[in-house]
Scaffold this active site. Structure first.
Site, mmCIF file in Angstrom:
data_model
loop_
_atom_site.group_PDB
_atom_site.id
_atom_site.type_symbol
_atom_site.label_atom_id
_atom_site.label_comp_id
_atom_site.label_asym_id
_atom_site.label_seq_id
_atom_site.Cartn_x
_atom_site.Cartn_y
_atom_site.Cartn_z
ATOM 1 N N ASP A 492 28.840 -72.439 -44.217
ATOM 2 C CA ASP A 492 27.628 -73.116 -44.688
ATOM 3 C C ASP A 492 26.873 -73.768 -43.525
ATOM 4 O O ASP A 492 27.421 -73.975 -42.433
ATOM 5 C CB ASP A 492 28.001 -74.169 -45.732
ATOM 6 C CG ASP A 492 26.916 -74.373 -46.787
ATOM 7 O OD1 ASP A 492 25.758 -73.992 -46.537
ATOM 8 O OD2 ASP A 492 27.236 -74.919 -47.854
ATOM 9 N N ASP A 556 21.491 -71.636 -53.992
ATOM 10 C CA ASP A 556 22.337 -72.625 -54.659
ATOM 11 C C ASP A 556 22.017 -72.727 -56.146
ATOM 12 O O ASP A 556 22.761 -73.360 -56.900
ATOM 13 C CB ASP A 556 22.135 -74.007 -54.023
ATOM 14 C CG ASP A 556 22.921 -74.168 -52.735
ATOM 15 O OD1 ASP A 556 23.808 -73.337 -52.469
ATOM 16 O OD2 ASP A 556 22.646 -75.123 -51.990
#
Length: 756
Positions: A492, A556
């Site tokens: 990430d 997301d």
């Protein structure tokens, strides 16, 4: 700052037919020189490819020794036309009130050419040597696929090497510019685009990709105009709002008709894409790394390589450009070690537990995930150091003994005992100020001296240009991967880097290459390790990072309705096999929308399917539906991830896509109704990709128990849940099948199988 490690990946050197035209010395520089000096004829070099469906693509470059090179033709092959004819067809007078002869574009449109458009190369030596005028020095081939044109300007002390690779199977063009300092003093590179592409005058519409967090890949279309269309990204990562890609199309271009082109910059850092349309109507496209002031300073003998420009074109609409790019990504960019295996169903813990880790509960979630068919269990953020929120612990890559007293191995072994792979979340490039790492090494972060850090998710960007930083990260990650036998990393990156300075010098170029190198070092040590590129969702989803990773986290946002739009738009460049698409909770935590399990599953199937929800909160009925959807995905993922993808033109509020087998044996179609129907009856659904003279059996395979409002529908009439409808491929493709009445926020999947 040498070019070592910064040139095009060897994976892009796919084979194709290379032709040196009669006047060309593409394989022998001396012959080109003879042509130029004794006969004065222009010399041409050509690459050809067979292309998908035998749509041959060719690149023809006029490359006469001592002259400026220029692209004569890039497009579908014109086999009965010679390069000389094509060059002559392009002859134009000099406009009145202009220079007495027309100045052609070159491969860099450098300032010394005098062309009245933005230069694709800007260099200088303390304000001098900027009027670069590059002339062909040599033309050669590498293998059968790559054309290399080397140009020099001895006056300015510069050599530019242009590399063009044309894949024979996909017809996709990959191009790169490498600039070398052959002078005796330092050379500052301010802008170096990949080879500048002339824009077909028919391509009057430009589509760029903007967006935001949880709303990536939003399309913005405008008419090309005289002047400059430009998109710049300064986020230090690919970004949510400036995806480095452009679509070009004609005013009547559709998915299946008309001229179209798709261009992508394979780079994960700052970028610039621009189209300059001159007053005379000629237009040029540039794509390259957006360099910070003083970021690239070449000493004598050093070189700089631009990121790769990857481009596809078609005379048959936008659909074939996507199909070519998808095939190119699968064939030439992704690592075959992992690309050739079936994409396993994920279970990701984030939206189930967030930072609230408990080993017993996680083991129970693993049991439930395995029961519904998960094949990979990914432990997300919160397992290390003092990480109990996003405010602390980032950078302290040591398993928290408070939560996991025996380390991660007991959980990982439990996951593997259930037949699943074990994955783990990292955010290696970032650090919380509230962390042991930052307290020990406050000088390990990027930033300008005396410049206040911009607050962003309670974290700062580590300076990976420092070897001690990457050494630390490599050791920490490798130790954990080895100890817990980690199969998969979710990598990430959750903030923009707005002041990427190291030692007061711009560092985003070096930082991006350092990220690539760190990933490569881990993959070299652990050859079976798979890595996902995530950056607050889809903020790093480009062909550059995909040369080092295996999939991207598309967004997301797990809202199934939003995902329909996000995934459709992303599909212009990203194949379904690498687009992470998860079944989220019944109530999406980002949008607050409540959606049925049938809808959530249908949206997740068309991608690389996974789950990101608390299975304890789902009803037994919904868990059974989820298990059935996962089984359906497994049944068809071979087709979904290797077939030809089609975006089907449908009126709002419908979103329809399909994937057809290359041999025409079968097709799977997804059709979602995103909102209320404005008409009393829905339209017909055409099904592309079928062989016209073959007969197909059509069945509705999702949802399991559809509920269509109103009277008897085609679902019952054609027995789509039973024997199915037998019909000719031509009828399905041209006329389509009548859709039943559907409720908003529902989606059906149809499967068409050829009768033998």
């Amino acid at each position: 700052m040498s070019s070592a490690g910064e040139t095009a990946s060897g994976k892009l050197d796919c084979m194709s037919d290379y032709e040196a035209m009669p006047e060309s010395g593409a394989a022998a520089t001396g012959h080109l020189h003879e042509c130029a000096t004794e006969r004065g004829d222009p010399s041409f070099a050509q690459l050809k490819s067979a292309g998908l469906d035998s749509r041959a693509v060719s690149l023809i470059v006029e490359a006469t020794i001592g002259a400026r090179p220029r692209i004569v033709h890039w497009g579908e092959s014109l086999p009965d036309s010679t390069p000389e004819e094509l060059s002559l067809l392009a002859f134009a007078q000099s406009p009145l009130g202009s220079a007495t002869r027309l100045i052609h574009g070159s491969l860099s449109n450098e300032p010394g050419t005098g062309i009245a458009t933005a230069p694709g190369l800007l260099v200088q030596r303390e304000g001098t040597a900027w009027t670069v005028d590059l002339r062909v020095h040599s033309v050669a081939k590498e293998g059968q696929a790559t054309l290399v044109i080397t140009c020099t300007d001895p006056r300015c002390g510069i050599t530019a090497t242009y590399r063009f690779t044309l894949c024979p199977v996909t017809g996709v063009l990959s191009a790169q510019t490498v600039v070398a300092n052959t002078g005796e003093s330092g050379l500052a590179v301010e802008w170096c685009a990949a080879p500048v592409l002339p824009v077909d005058r028919r391509l009057e519409q430009v589509t760029g990709f903007s967006g935001r967090w949880a709303g990536e890949f939003q399309q913005e279309t405008t008419e090309r105009f005289r002047g400059t269309y430009m998109r710049e990204n300064r986020a230090g990562r690919t970004s949510h709002d400036m995806f480095p890609a452009i679509l070009l199309s004609g005013p009547c271009t559709s998915e299946t008709h008309g001229p179209a082109s798709a261009v992508h910059l394979a780079w994960s850092g700052n970028a610039r894409l621009r189209i300059d349309t001159a007053q005379d109507g000629r237009a040029f496209l540039q794509a390259g790394e957006l360099l910070l002031p003083g970021e690239i300073a070449l000493q004598p003998g050093e070189s700089y390589a631009s990121p790769l420009l990857v481009a596809a074109m078609s005379e048959s609409g936008l659909g074939p450009t996507s199909q070519a790019l998808h095939a190119h990504v699968r064939r030439n960019i992704l690592d075959p070690r992992t690309n050739d295996k079936p994409r396993p169903v994920h279970y990701n813990t984030w939206e189930a537990v967030y930072f609230d880790h408990d080993e017993a509960r996680l083991k129970d979630l693993a049991n439930r995930a395995a029961e519904v068919g998960a094949e990979r269990f990914v432990l997300d953020d919160g397992w290390f150091g003092s990480r109990r929120s996003d405010a602390a612990g980032l950078g302290d890559w040591f398993v928290s003994k408070d939560i996991y007293p025996g380390g991660l191995r007991p959980l990982a072994d439990h996951v593997r005992s259930l037949g699943m792979e074990f994955g783990l979340w990292f955010e290696p490039e970032m650090v919380n100020p509230d962390s042991d790492l930052f307290r020990a090494h406050p000088d390990w972060v990027l930033g300008g001296e005396g410049i206040e850090h911009v607050p962003f998710r309670n974290q700062l960007t580590l300076d990976l240009t420092k070897p001690e930083v990457t050494d630390y990260l490599y050791r920490c990650i490798a130790d954990i991967v080895e100890e817990a036998q980690v199969d998969y990393i979710k990598w990430d990156m959750n903030r923009d880097t707005v002041h990427p300075a190291s030692g007061e010098r711009g560092a985003m170029h070096r930082q991006t290459h350092a990220v690539y190198a760190l990933i490569d070092a881990l993959r070299e040590r652990f050859p079976d390790l798979e890595i996902e590129s995530c950056a607050s969702g889809g903020a790093r989803a480009d062909y550059g990072v995909l040369q080092h990773t295996d999939r991207v986290w598309t967004s997301d946002n797990n809202d199934a309705l939003d995902r329909q739009a996000i995934q459709r738009s992303a599909s212009h460049f990203l194949p379904l096999s690498i687009m992470g698409s998860h079944v989220g909770p019944r109530r999406c935590h980002i949008t607050g929308r409540v959606l049925s399990m049938d809808m959530r599953v249908a949206s997740a199937i068309v991608g690389h399917m996974g789950m990101e929800l608390d299975l304890e909160d789902e009803t037994a009925e919904d868990r059974a539906t989820l298990a059935a959807g996962i089984a359906l995905y497994k049944q068809h993922r071979g087709l979904l991830h290797s077939g030809r993808f089609h975006r089907i033109a449908m009126p709002e509020p419908f979103n329809a896509v399909s994937v057809s087998a290359v041999n025409g044996d079968e097709t799977i179609v997804s059709c979602a109704m995103l909102g209320s129907l404005p008409t009393s009856l829905p339209p017909r659904l055409p099904i592309p990709g079928l062989t016209p003279d073959r007969r197909y059996r059509v069945k509705l395979v999702w949802p399991q128990a559809p509920e269509f409002p109103g009277t008897r529908s085609i679902y019952e009439e054609a027995d789509l849940a039973g024997e199915g409808l037998q019909v000719q491929g031509a009828a399905l493709g041209r006329l389509g099948i009548q859709l039943p009445l559907m409720h908003p926020a529902t989606c059906i999947l149809l499967h068409c199988k050829a009768e033998h």
